[in-house]
Design a protein around this motif. Structure first.
Motif, PDB file in Angstrom:
ATOM      1  N   ASP A  56       0.841  -1.200   0.000  1.00  0.00           N
ATOM      2  CA  ASP A  56       0.000   0.000   0.000  1.00  0.00           C
ATOM      3  C   ASP A  56       0.879   1.253   0.000  1.00  0.00           C
ATOM      4  O   ASP A  56       1.996   1.243   0.544  1.00  0.00           O
ATOM      5  CB  ASP A  56      -0.898   0.022   1.236  1.00  0.00           C
ATOM      6  CG  ASP A  56      -1.927  -1.101   1.225  1.00  0.00           C
ATOM      7  OD1 ASP A  56      -2.176  -1.667   0.147  1.00  0.00           O
ATOM      8  OD2 ASP A  56      -2.469  -1.407   2.305  1.00  0.00           O
ATOM      9  N   ARG A 176      -9.163   6.982  -2.597  1.00  0.00           N
ATOM     10  CA  ARG A 176      -8.452   5.712  -2.509  1.00  0.00           C
ATOM     11  C   ARG A 176      -8.802   4.850  -3.713  1.00  0.00           C
ATOM     12  O   ARG A 176      -9.967   4.745  -4.095  1.00  0.00           O
ATOM     13  CB  ARG A 176      -8.807   4.960  -1.220  1.00  0.00           C
ATOM     14  CG  ARG A 176      -8.203   5.553   0.041  1.00  0.00           C
ATOM     15  CD  ARG A 176      -8.344   4.572   1.203  1.00  0.00           C
ATOM     16  NE  ARG A 176      -7.625   5.034   2.376  1.00  0.00           N
ATOM     17  CZ  ARG A 176      -8.188   5.620   3.420  1.00  0.00           C
ATOM     18  NH1 ARG A 176      -9.491   5.841   3.428  1.00  0.00           N
ATOM     19  NH2 ARG A 176      -7.468   5.998   4.459  1.00  0.00           N
ATOM     20  N   ARG A 178      -7.595   0.933  -5.749  1.00  0.00           N
ATOM     21  CA  ARG A 178      -6.873  -0.331  -5.571  1.00  0.00           C
ATOM     22  C   ARG A 178      -6.318  -0.794  -6.911  1.00  0.00           C
ATOM     23  O   ARG A 178      -7.078  -1.023  -7.865  1.00  0.00           O
ATOM     24  CB  ARG A 178      -7.782  -1.400  -4.971  1.00  0.00           C
ATOM     25  CG  ARG A 178      -7.069  -2.736  -4.737  1.00  0.00           C
ATOM     26  CD  ARG A 178      -7.810  -3.597  -3.748  1.00  0.00           C
ATOM     27  NE  ARG A 178      -7.758  -3.035  -2.407  1.00  0.00           N
ATOM     28  CZ  ARG A 178      -6.734  -3.153  -1.567  1.00  0.00           C
ATOM     29  NH1 ARG A 178      -5.630  -3.797  -1.957  1.00  0.00           N
ATOM     30  NH2 ARG A 178      -6.780  -2.635  -0.375  1.00  0.00           N
ATOM     31  N   HIS A 180      -3.744  -3.409  -9.284  1.00  0.00           N
ATOM     32  CA  HIS A 180      -3.460  -4.838  -9.368  1.00  0.00           C
ATOM     33  C   HIS A 180      -2.309  -5.085 -10.341  1.00  0.00           C
ATOM     34  O   HIS A 180      -1.997  -4.246 -11.183  1.00  0.00           O
ATOM     35  CB  HIS A 180      -4.693  -5.608  -9.869  1.00  0.00           C
ATOM     36  CG  HIS A 180      -5.915  -5.421  -9.034  1.00  0.00           C
ATOM     37  ND1 HIS A 180      -6.276  -6.286  -8.027  1.00  0.00           N
ATOM     38  CD2 HIS A 180      -6.858  -4.445  -9.058  1.00  0.00           C
ATOM     39  CE1 HIS A 180      -7.397  -5.857  -7.458  1.00  0.00           C
ATOM     40  NE2 HIS A 180      -7.776  -4.750  -8.069  1.00  0.00           N
ATOM     41  N   SER A 189      -2.101  -6.763  -5.069  1.00  0.00           N
ATOM     42  CA  SER A 189      -2.901  -5.550  -5.173  1.00  0.00           C
ATOM     43  C   SER A 189      -2.445  -4.588  -4.097  1.00  0.00           C
ATOM     44  O   SER A 189      -1.883  -4.997  -3.084  1.00  0.00           O
ATOM     45  CB  SER A 189      -4.397  -5.851  -5.023  1.00  0.00           C
ATOM     46  OG  SER A 189      -4.695  -6.260  -3.708  1.00  0.00           O
ATOM     47  N   GLU A 191      -3.462  -0.618  -2.112  1.00  0.00           N
ATOM     48  CA  GLU A 191      -4.354   0.519  -1.944  1.00  0.00           C
ATOM     49  C   GLU A 191      -3.523   1.789  -1.983  1.00  0.00           C
ATOM     50  O   GLU A 191      -2.567   1.943  -1.229  1.00  0.00           O
ATOM     51  CB  GLU A 191      -5.109   0.433  -0.616  1.00  0.00           C
ATOM     52  CG  GLU A 191      -6.109   1.562  -0.430  1.00  0.00           C
ATOM     53  CD  GLU A 191      -6.934   1.413   0.824  1.00  0.00           C
ATOM     54  OE1 GLU A 191      -8.080   0.937   0.746  1.00  0.00           O
ATOM     55  OE2 GLU A 191      -6.414   1.767   1.907  1.00  0.00           O
ATOM     56  N   THR A 192      -3.887   2.689  -2.885  1.00  0.00           N
ATOM     57  CA  THR A 192      -3.204   3.974  -3.014  1.00  0.00           C
ATOM     58  C   THR A 192      -4.119   5.072  -2.504  1.00  0.00           C
ATOM     59  O   THR A 192      -5.258   5.193  -2.949  1.00  0.00           O
ATOM     60  CB  THR A 192      -2.829   4.247  -4.481  1.00  0.00           C
ATOM     61  OG1 THR A 192      -1.906   3.255  -4.928  1.00  0.00           O
ATOM     62  CG2 THR A 192      -2.196   5.626  -4.632  1.00  0.00           C
ATOM     63  N   THR A 193      -3.599   5.876  -1.575  1.00  0.00           N
ATOM     64  CA  THR A 193      -4.327   7.026  -1.050  1.00  0.00           C
ATOM     65  C   THR A 193      -3.712   8.294  -1.624  1.00  0.00           C
ATOM     66  O   THR A 193      -2.492   8.482  -1.561  1.00  0.00           O
ATOM     67  CB  THR A 193      -4.254   7.070   0.492  1.00  0.00           C
ATOM     68  OG1 THR A 193      -4.792   5.861   1.027  1.00  0.00           O
ATOM     69  CG2 THR A 193      -5.032   8.248   1.042  1.00  0.00           C
ATOM     70  N   HIS A 270      -4.421  -2.680  10.111  1.00  0.00           N
ATOM     71  CA  HIS A 270      -5.797  -2.556   9.633  1.00  0.00           C
ATOM     72  C   HIS A 270      -6.807  -2.921  10.718  1.00  0.00           C
ATOM     73  O   HIS A 270      -7.917  -2.385  10.744  1.00  0.00           O
ATOM     74  CB  HIS A 270      -6.000  -3.431   8.400  1.00  0.00           C
ATOM     75  CG  HIS A 270      -5.501  -2.801   7.146  1.00  0.00           C
ATOM     76  ND1 HIS A 270      -6.058  -3.027   5.909  1.00  0.00           N
ATOM     77  CD2 HIS A 270      -4.487  -1.935   6.915  1.00  0.00           C
ATOM     78  CE1 HIS A 270      -5.422  -2.334   4.985  1.00  0.00           C
ATOM     79  NE2 HIS A 270      -4.451  -1.672   5.575  1.00  0.00           N
ATOM     80  N   ARG A 275      -5.587   3.635   8.478  1.00  0.00           N
ATOM     81  CA  ARG A 275      -4.848   3.141   7.316  1.00  0.00           C
ATOM     82  C   ARG A 275      -3.739   4.109   6.933  1.00  0.00           C
ATOM     83  O   ARG A 275      -3.880   5.318   7.068  1.00  0.00           O
ATOM     84  CB  ARG A 275      -5.788   2.953   6.139  1.00  0.00           C
ATOM     85  CG  ARG A 275      -6.788   1.844   6.321  1.00  0.00           C
ATOM     86  CD  ARG A 275      -7.604   1.659   5.067  1.00  0.00           C
ATOM     87  NE  ARG A 275      -8.561   0.576   5.218  1.00  0.00           N
ATOM     88  CZ  ARG A 275      -9.361   0.147   4.239  1.00  0.00           C
ATOM     89  NH1 ARG A 275      -9.303   0.738   3.050  1.00  0.00           N
ATOM     90  NH2 ARG A 275     -10.199  -0.840   4.439  1.00  0.00           N
TER      91      ARG A 275
END
Length: 405
Positions: A56, A176, A178, A180, A189, A191-193, A270, A275
């Motif tokens: 992430d 946010r 996601r 892959h 995968s 998660e990019t914020t 988490h 996050r």
């Protein structure tokens, strides 16, 4: 100030040496296989042969955006690890040694349950890393388009660290998505914020700051890392929830743990905390003594380097740094403050009282020396998280006054 961890059991060093010898023999096979792969041309990671981890992360705009007023495109550092899918090995002998090292008993559950947990945590350390592999990253964006970026190839340690420029400017802060890896499942995968150039930012340590690890004791590190369910430090989830509600910061969790613990630590975060981006050391270990050292050796240099990198991404945010007294968090955060006093707005250090061998590290002289050139209103040492609540209110009040005089 980095002291070696200690143990009261005189047999531990001999047991560790035997365990290290077994792992070194195993690692020689891994190195031979990796050297063979290095001589091959670059390949594409695929679901049949590879396991891929994507970490992430946090997307940022170029700092010049803040000065020019013209938004620059979003960028994000993509970190991926690639392993051979058939590189899982029987870990039973390593499980047996760790069980012996910690004096396995029923204190942390049934023996069968504990051994299963040890095997699960050990397995990523025994994966064979794959150099020279590339992959295609599928990055979905809020405008219903999906970008394709080639990343790689992996370095000798099986890791890719690559900045991707999306070329897109108008994505709302806090969004946010996601991403892959094409054709690969498992943990492939991330998660990019998306975090804008202004606002607050928290840099938090993990071990003994928000998670019980007992980094001042060899057996404690091994036991909490492999045998026990992770436990948050009492009161810290509530403190971080308070910070989240009052400051809405971007979160970075910075640990000296090796990247093999990423799935374990990510799940812990988490389950208990806000996050954020988890940053770990990009090197593995070949024996258990190296694992223990990763928690304790050169941690100040490592953390200063990573925090400076975070600052390059977000030089105009206001930073809160949170750590503990077991290792070098006070010295690392003080060094960053001296380099960038306008950036660090608070330093909170948890005084660890529930693990052995902490007398020198908890001494008033240690903190006075570490923060000699840091203003007193910037740093605070606390034992219980509630002691920090009032300091947070003061910081919030100062922040409001500076923006609304």
């Amino acid at each position: 100030m980095s002291s070696p961890v200690q143990t009261k059991d005189p047999a531990i060093p001999q047991k560790m040496e035997r365990f290290s010898s077994s792992l070194k023999r195993y690692s020689s096979i891994i190195r031979m296989a990796s050297n063979t792969l290095l001589r091959q041309p670059s390949q594409v990671a695929n679901a049949h042969q590879n396991t891929v981890w994507l970490m992430d992360n946090t997307a940022y705009r170029h700092p010049a955006s803040h000065v020019s007023g013209e938004p620059h495109s979003w960028r994000v550092e993509v970190v991926a690890c690639v392993f051979r899918k058939d590189s899982r090995r029987d870990v039973s002998k390593f499980v047996a040694v760790i069980a012996d090292l910690i004096g396995l008993d029923g204190a942390v559950g049934t023996e069968k349950e504990i051994r299963r947990r040890i095997a699960q945590r050990l397995q990523p350390f025994l994966y064979q890393v794959v150099p020279g592999h590339s992959m295609m990253l599928e990055l979905p964006l809020p405008n219903h388009t999906t970008q394709i970026h080639q990343i790689g190839p992996t370095e000798d340690n099986g890791i890719i660290s690559q900045v991707v420029n999306t070329g897109v400017r108008h994505i709302a802060d806090g969004t946010r998505v996601r991403a892959h890896i094409r054709g690969v499942k498992d943990r492939a995968s991330m998660e990019t914020t998306f975090a804008g150039p202004e606002g607050w930012l928290v840099v938090s340590d993990i071990d003994d700051t928000i998670k019980y690890t007992k980094t001042s004791d060899t057996t404690g590190i091994i036991r909490t890392t492999f045998a026990e369910e992770p436990r948050p430090i009492a009161g810290m989830p509530q403190l971080y929830s308070r910070i989240e509600s009052r400051f809405e910061p971007t979160w970075f969790y910075l640990s000296a743990s090796p990247y093999n613990l990423y799935p374990f630590l990510r799940e812990f975060l988490h389950d208990n905390f806000s996050r954020g981006t988890l940053i770990l050391r990009d090197s593995s270990w070949l024996d258990i003594s190296e694992l223990v050292k990763s928690f304790t050796v050169n941690t100040q240099e490592y953390k200063v380097d990573r925090i400076r990198k975070i600052r390059k991404w977000f030089p105009h945010r206001r930073a809160l740094c949170i750590g503990d007294s077991t290792q070098t968090d006070p010295e690392a955060y003080a060094e960053i403050y001296k380099r960038h006093p306008e950036w660090i707005h608070a330093i909170f250090i948890r005084k660890v009282m529930d693990v052995p061998h902490m007398e020198e590290r908890n001494s008033p002289k240690r903190f006075a020396d570490a923060f000699r050139d840091v203003p007193k209103h910037i740093w605070r040492v606390f034992e219980h998280p509630k002691e920090v609540y009032h300091a947070l209110d003061e910081i919030r009040a100062r922040d409001s006054a500076s923006f609304y005089p």
